[in-house]
Design an enzyme around this catalytic site. Structure first.
Site, PDB file in Angstrom:
ATOM      1  N   ALA A   8       0.703  -0.983   0.127  1.00 47.49           N
ATOM      2  CA  ALA A   8      -0.315   0.364   0.421  1.00 47.49           C
ATOM      3  C   ALA A   8       0.277   0.976   0.030  1.00 47.49           C
ATOM      4  CB  ALA A   8      -0.569  -0.031   1.533  1.00 47.49           C
ATOM      5  N   CYS A   9       0.018   2.323  -1.049  1.00 44.35           N
ATOM      6  CA  CYS A   9       0.702   3.768  -0.471  1.00 44.35           C
ATOM      7  C   CYS A   9      -0.069   4.858  -0.857  1.00 44.35           C
ATOM      8  CB  CYS A   9       1.930   3.780  -1.727  1.00 44.35           C
ATOM      9  SG  CYS A   9       1.182   3.677  -3.545  1.00 44.35           S
ATOM     10  N   GLY A  10       0.083   5.764  -0.647  1.00 51.14           N
ATOM     11  CA  GLY A  10      -1.225   6.986  -0.711  1.00 51.14           C
ATOM     12  C   GLY A  10      -2.481   6.608  -1.970  1.00 51.14           C
TER      13      GLY A  10
END
Length: 99
Positions: A8-10
């Site tokens: 996950a990232c932004g």
């Protein structure tokens, strides 16, 4: 059933996709079966159910019940081997529990 790994990232688009692709390739080279999925940070909690590990690109300051792997290591290469070893251990432990 293959172990699930969440990255996950932004936004769940650029960085997490890059890391997910690299991790997927590394797992295949190591002959370790896993499904690697890139998601955005807002929806990560929905995706963690049943996952073997969580690769995070950002520091959330939030504890999780599954192993958390530093995703920055896969972007920079610094510490990548150690983080990959943690991921492999997490997948092996998950698979052992599933038996």
């Amino acid at each position: 059933m293959a172990a699930k790994v969440i990255v996950a990232c932004g936004s769940g688009v650029a960085t997490s996709q890059t890391v997910a692709s690299k991790v997927n390739r590394m797992l295949k080279e190591a002959k370790i079966e896993a499904e690697v999925e890139a998601v955005d940070l807002k929806s990560v909690d929905r995706h963690l159910s049943g996952a073997a590990a969580y690769i995070t690109i950002v520091r959330e300051g939030k504890e999780r019940e599954i192993p958390m792997i530093n995703g920055i290591a896969f972007l920079t290469g610094m510490g990548q081997d150690a983080e990959f070893a943690k991921l492999v251990d997490a997948i092996k432990a998950f698979n052992a529990k599933q038996r």
